[in-house]
Design an enzyme around this catalytic site. Structure first.
Site, PDB file in Angstrom:
ATOM      1  N   ARG A  36       0.875  -1.186   0.000  1.00  0.00           N
ATOM      2  CA  ARG A  36       0.000   0.000   0.000  1.00  0.00           C
ATOM      3  C   ARG A  36       0.909   1.231   0.000  1.00  0.00           C
ATOM      4  O   ARG A  36       2.098   1.123   0.308  1.00  0.00           O
ATOM      5  CB  ARG A  36      -0.892  -0.006   1.250  1.00  0.00           C
ATOM      6  CG  ARG A  36      -1.894  -1.146   1.220  1.00  0.00           C
ATOM      7  CD  ARG A  36      -2.710  -1.225   2.509  1.00  0.00           C
ATOM      8  NE  ARG A  36      -3.518  -2.447   2.509  1.00  0.00           N
ATOM      9  CZ  ARG A  36      -3.754  -3.187   3.593  1.00  0.00           C
ATOM     10  NH1 ARG A  36      -3.261  -2.850   4.769  1.00  0.00           N
ATOM     11  NH2 ARG A  36      -4.501  -4.270   3.495  1.00  0.00           N
TER      12      ARG A  36
ATOM     13  N   ASP B  10     -14.888  -3.111  19.866  1.00  0.00           N
ATOM     14  CA  ASP B  10     -15.976  -2.180  19.589  1.00  0.00           C
ATOM     15  C   ASP B  10     -15.424  -0.777  19.852  1.00  0.00           C
ATOM     16  O   ASP B  10     -15.196   0.009  18.943  1.00  0.00           O
ATOM     17  CB  ASP B  10     -17.165  -2.521  20.493  1.00  0.00           C
ATOM     18  CG  ASP B  10     -18.398  -1.758  20.080  1.00  0.00           C
ATOM     19  OD1 ASP B  10     -18.286  -0.902  19.177  1.00  0.00           O
ATOM     20  OD2 ASP B  10     -19.474  -1.986  20.659  1.00  0.00           O
TER      21      ASP B  10
ATOM     22  N   ARG C  73     -11.059   2.747   5.683  1.00  0.00           N
ATOM     23  CA  ARG C  73      -9.601   2.617   5.536  1.00  0.00           C
ATOM     24  C   ARG C  73      -9.185   2.936   4.102  1.00  0.00           C
ATOM     25  O   ARG C  73      -8.117   3.504   3.865  1.00  0.00           O
ATOM     26  CB  ARG C  73      -9.135   1.217   5.943  1.00  0.00           C
ATOM     27  CG  ARG C  73      -7.626   1.106   6.030  1.00  0.00           C
ATOM     28  CD  ARG C  73      -7.164  -0.200   6.640  1.00  0.00           C
ATOM     29  NE  ARG C  73      -7.349  -1.330   5.724  1.00  0.00           N
ATOM     30  CZ  ARG C  73      -7.040  -2.586   6.002  1.00  0.00           C
ATOM     31  NH1 ARG C  73      -6.543  -2.880   7.198  1.00  0.00           N
ATOM     32  NH2 ARG C  73      -7.235  -3.545   5.135  1.00  0.00           N
TER      33      ARG C  73
ATOM     34  N   ARG D 225     -12.830  -9.971   1.345  1.00  0.00           N
ATOM     35  CA  ARG D 225     -12.376  -9.979   2.732  1.00  0.00           C
ATOM     36  C   ARG D 225     -13.546 -10.205   3.689  1.00  0.00           C
ATOM     37  O   ARG D 225     -13.415 -10.896   4.701  1.00  0.00           O
ATOM     38  CB  ARG D 225     -11.631  -8.663   3.063  1.00  0.00           C
ATOM     39  CG  ARG D 225     -10.238  -8.644   2.437  1.00  0.00           C
ATOM     40  CD  ARG D 225      -9.461  -7.379   2.690  1.00  0.00           C
ATOM     41  NE  ARG D 225      -8.155  -7.486   2.043  1.00  0.00           N
ATOM     42  CZ  ARG D 225      -6.969  -7.348   2.646  1.00  0.00           C
ATOM     43  NH1 ARG D 225      -6.920  -7.033   3.912  1.00  0.00           N
ATOM     44  NH2 ARG D 225      -5.845  -7.498   1.988  1.00  0.00           N
TER      45      ARG D 225
HETATM   46  N1  LIG Z   1     -12.579   0.251  17.519  1.00  0.00           N
HETATM   47  C1  LIG Z   1     -12.560   0.849  16.328  1.00  0.00           C
HETATM   48  N2  LIG Z   1     -13.572   1.646  15.974  1.00  0.00           N
HETATM   49  C2  LIG Z   1     -13.579   2.266  14.758  1.00  0.00           C
HETATM   50  N3  LIG Z   1     -12.603   2.127  13.844  1.00  0.00           N
HETATM   51  C3  LIG Z   1     -11.570   1.322  14.152  1.00  0.00           C
HETATM   52  C4  LIG Z   1     -11.486   0.637  15.394  1.00  0.00           C
HETATM   53  N4  LIG Z   1     -10.350  -0.082  15.413  1.00  0.00           N
HETATM   54  C5  LIG Z   1      -9.740   0.146  14.241  1.00  0.00           C
HETATM   55  N5  LIG Z   1     -10.476   0.987  13.477  1.00  0.00           N
HETATM   56  C6  LIG Z   1     -10.184   1.443  12.104  1.00  0.00           C
HETATM   57  O1  LIG Z   1     -10.520   0.357  11.245  1.00  0.00           O
HETATM   58  C7  LIG Z   1      -9.638   0.305  10.132  1.00  0.00           C
HETATM   59  C8  LIG Z   1      -9.026  -1.088  10.051  1.00  0.00           C
HETATM   60  O2  LIG Z   1      -8.130  -1.257  11.122  1.00  0.00           O
HETATM   61  P1  LIG Z   1      -6.771  -2.055  10.926  1.00  0.00           P
HETATM   62  O3  LIG Z   1      -6.109  -1.655   9.667  1.00  0.00           O
HETATM   63  O4  LIG Z   1      -6.007  -1.897  12.194  1.00  0.00           O
HETATM   64  O5  LIG Z   1      -7.363  -3.548  10.766  1.00  0.00           O
HETATM   65  P2  LIG Z   1      -6.608  -4.913  10.617  1.00  0.00           P
HETATM   66  O6  LIG Z   1      -7.329  -5.898  11.435  1.00  0.00           O
HETATM   67  O7  LIG Z   1      -5.151  -4.745  10.878  1.00  0.00           O
HETATM   68  O8  LIG Z   1      -6.846  -5.219   9.077  1.00  0.00           O
HETATM   69  P3  LIG Z   1      -6.026  -6.178   8.092  1.00  0.00           P
HETATM   70  O9  LIG Z   1      -6.116  -7.543   8.628  1.00  0.00           O
HETATM   71  O10 LIG Z   1      -6.740  -6.015   6.789  1.00  0.00           O
HETATM   72  O11 LIG Z   1      -4.620  -5.686   8.016  1.00  0.00           O
HETATM   73  C9  LIG Z   1      -8.603   1.396  10.328  1.00  0.00           C
HETATM   74  O12 LIG Z   1      -8.964   2.490   9.521  1.00  0.00           O
HETATM   75  C10 LIG Z   1      -8.714   1.734  11.813  1.00  0.00           C
HETATM   76  O13 LIG Z   1      -8.404   3.076  12.062  1.00  0.00           O
HETATM   77  N1  LIG Z   2      -1.130 -16.613   7.993  1.00  0.00           N
HETATM   78  C1  LIG Z   2      -0.636 -15.384   7.922  1.00  0.00           C
HETATM   79  N2  LIG Z   2      -1.466 -14.342   7.809  1.00  0.00           N
HETATM   80  C2  LIG Z   2      -0.927 -13.104   7.775  1.00  0.00           C
HETATM   81  C3  LIG Z   2       0.451 -12.894   7.848  1.00  0.00           C
HETATM   82  N3  LIG Z   2       0.676 -11.562   7.786  1.00  0.00           N
HETATM   83  C4  LIG Z   2      -0.524 -10.971   7.706  1.00  0.00           C
HETATM   84  N4  LIG Z   2      -1.490 -11.894   7.702  1.00  0.00           N
HETATM   85  C5  LIG Z   2      -2.930 -11.681   7.633  1.00  0.00           C
HETATM   86  O1  LIG Z   2      -3.325 -11.370   6.333  1.00  0.00           O
HETATM   87  C6  LIG Z   2      -4.522 -10.608   6.371  1.00  0.00           C
HETATM   88  C7  LIG Z   2      -4.479  -9.494   5.396  1.00  0.00           C
HETATM   89  O2  LIG Z   2      -3.489  -8.589   5.700  1.00  0.00           O
HETATM   90  P1  LIG Z   2      -3.342  -7.215   4.889  1.00  0.00           P
HETATM   91  O3  LIG Z   2      -2.075  -6.589   5.411  1.00  0.00           O
HETATM   92  O4  LIG Z   2      -3.261  -7.573   3.450  1.00  0.00           O
HETATM   93  O5  LIG Z   2      -4.562  -6.403   5.189  1.00  0.00           O
HETATM   94  C8  LIG Z   2      -4.667 -10.137   7.811  1.00  0.00           C
HETATM   95  O6  LIG Z   2      -5.719 -10.858   8.409  1.00  0.00           O
HETATM   96  C9  LIG Z   2      -3.383 -10.514   8.462  1.00  0.00           C
HETATM   97  O7  LIG Z   2      -3.549 -10.876   9.806  1.00  0.00           O
HETATM   98  C10 LIG Z   2       1.291 -14.027   7.969  1.00  0.00           C
HETATM   99  O8  LIG Z   2       2.527 -13.934   8.055  1.00  0.00           O
HETATM  100  N5  LIG Z   2       0.716 -15.224   8.015  1.00  0.00           N
END
Ligand SMILES: Nc1ncnc2c1ncn2[C@@H]1O[C@H](COP(=O)(O)OP(=O)(O)OP(=O)(O)O)[C@@H](O)[C@H]1O
Ligand SMILES: Nc1nc2c(ncn2[C@@H]2O[C@H](COP(=O)(O)O)[C@@H](O)[C@H]2O)c(=O)[nH]1
Length: 353
Positions: free
Chosen positions: A175, A303, A268, A279
């Site tokens: 990204r 939440d 996001r 997703r």
């Molecule tokens: N409790 C919350 N309430 C509202 N928005 C939230 C909350 N927690 C996270 N977010 C927002 O939701 C979006 C997704 O969060 P984040 O990128 O941390 O998710 P993730 O689980 O890491 O996703 P991925 O697995 O795709 O990498 C972000 O824009 C973040 O700012």
């Molecule tokens: N099994 C694994 N899952 C992974 C790893 N690193 C990230 N992730 C998961 O992929 C999705 C999507 O991530 P994104 O960065 O493309 O949004 C997310 O649920 C991650 O937790 C890994 O090493 N192994």
């Protein structure tokens, strides 16, 4: 590593000023590290509840106020300090609760050296003493968009010297803000497939059409830095790690609803509409599995972000601390520091082997 540390104690149980007479109104301790004297003082005579650090650079004959990173100890009545391995000072606080009395002031660790180089200033960093379970890697899993990355960033920001992120490999495109080697190791599918065949991965999975995986090297790099490893992986990956020899704490982050998840992914703005739908489809199965498979030790609902973050801190930080220090409650502080040095697996691994 390999050599026993030179441990010496200054001002243990000395409840009087050490003579530096700086602006601290509370208690001071001083520790020499190379040509610097680190003076740690607590402002416990007034309303300021902070602990302050000043450095006397003997070679320059100058006092320096360093940038202080990490979360510092809370208000307490005084402290003792011991230098460990010439790179961090163990600070034992008096009058604080048993689960909050052991801290490290990192003065010349790899992390501090990096930060000094990056900022061009003197830097010290606080980290909290942990042992037992608290050393286990933390596997954080949950559907895309639930907030795993956000929560992990908060943890790493508050405890920069305690946690280290396991940088995964992925075949997906970066990204705009993502940096190779920091957020992921972005790689070609053919290369990653070969590395998987060669046994370089602890776990891997096909997630939303791309390959993701945790290399053994990524986890070892964090362990070698003396930090606790955090893995952000999907449920399939968590299942594989559960079945591996890596002893970890497994935390599943669940969304308040699929509708909220969708809203977060839209806000996001990093995926196309089509990718978001993919997703979300996968999310439904992940939520089912996460809640029912028995893989996870803790299930937290994200939440309200702050509430979820507090819960995450409780599950990933505090349980083992209170367990390990509660038995020290009635011991003399000198003995506590001695027992802690002997007993702590982390210290044993890093300093006494
Ligand atoms: N409790 C919350 N309430 C509202 N928005 C939230 C909350 N927690 C996270 N977010 C927002 O939701 C979006 C997704 O969060 P984040 O990128 O941390 O998710 P993730 O689980 O890491 O996703 P991925 O697995 O795709 O990498 C972000 O824009 C973040 O700012
Ligand atoms: N099994 C694994 N899952 C992974 C790893 N690193 C990230 N992730 C998961 O992929 C999705 C999507 O991530 P994104 O960065 O493309 O949004 C997310 O649920 C991650 O937790 C890994 O090493 N192994």
């Amino acid at each position: 590593m390999g050599e026993a540390p030179v441990i010496y104690v200054e001002n243990l149980k000395d409840r009087f000023s050490n003579g530096f007479n700086l602006r601290f109104k509370g208690f001071e301790t001083s520790i020499d590290v190379g040509d610097k004297t680190f003076v740690i003082g607590s402002n416990n005579n007034d309303s300021i509840s902070s602990i302050e650090v000043q450095i006397y650079d003997k070679s320059k004959g100058k006092w320096v106020i360093p940038t202080v990173l990490g979360t510092e100890p809370k208000r307490y009545e005084g402290h003792s300090a011991i230098l460990l391995n010439e790179d961090r000072i163990m600070v034992i606080t008096w009058g604080s609760t048993p689960d909050d009395c052991i801290w490290f002031l990192e003065v010349d660790t790899e992390y501090v050296k990096q930060q000094k180089k990056a900022s061009g200033t003197e830097v010290v960093a606080w980290s909290k003493g942990v042992r037992g379970d608290a050393e286990k890697p933390v596997v954080i899993s949950g559907p895309s968009g639930v907030g795993k990355g956000t929560l992990i960033n908060m943890l790493m920001k508050e405890f920069p010297t305690m946690f280290g992120f396991s940088v995964s490999h992925t075949t997906r495109a970066p990204r705009s803000m993502e940096k190779n080697g920091v957020h992921y190791h972005f790689t070609e599918r053919s290369i990653m497939e070969k590395d998987i065949k060669d046994g370089k991965f602890l776990e891997f999975a096909s997630v939303h059409g791309n390959l993701y995986g945790t290399s053994t090297e990524a986890v070892e790099a964090v362990a070698d830095s003396g930090k606790r490893c955090i893995l952000d992986i999907d449920v399939q990956g968590a299942k594989s790690v559960r079945a591996s020899s890596l002893d970890a704490v497994f935390i599943f982050i669940s969304p308040p609803s699929v509708a909220k998840l969708e809203e977060r992914l839209h806000l996001r703005g990093t995926e196309t509409q089509e990718q978001i739908q993919k997703r979300l489809q996968n999310a439904k199965a992940e939520i089912e599995q996460g809640k029912s498979s028995g893989i996870f030790d803790h299930i937290l609902c994200n939440d309200h972000l702050e509430k979820c973050y507090d819960d995450l801190k409780v599950t990933s930080l505090s349980n083992s601390l209170s367990e390990c220090t509660s038995s020290f409650t009635n011991l003399d502080v000198d003995l506590v520091s001695f027992v802690f040095v002997i007993e702590t697996p982390w210290i044993r691994r890093n300093y006494l082997n």
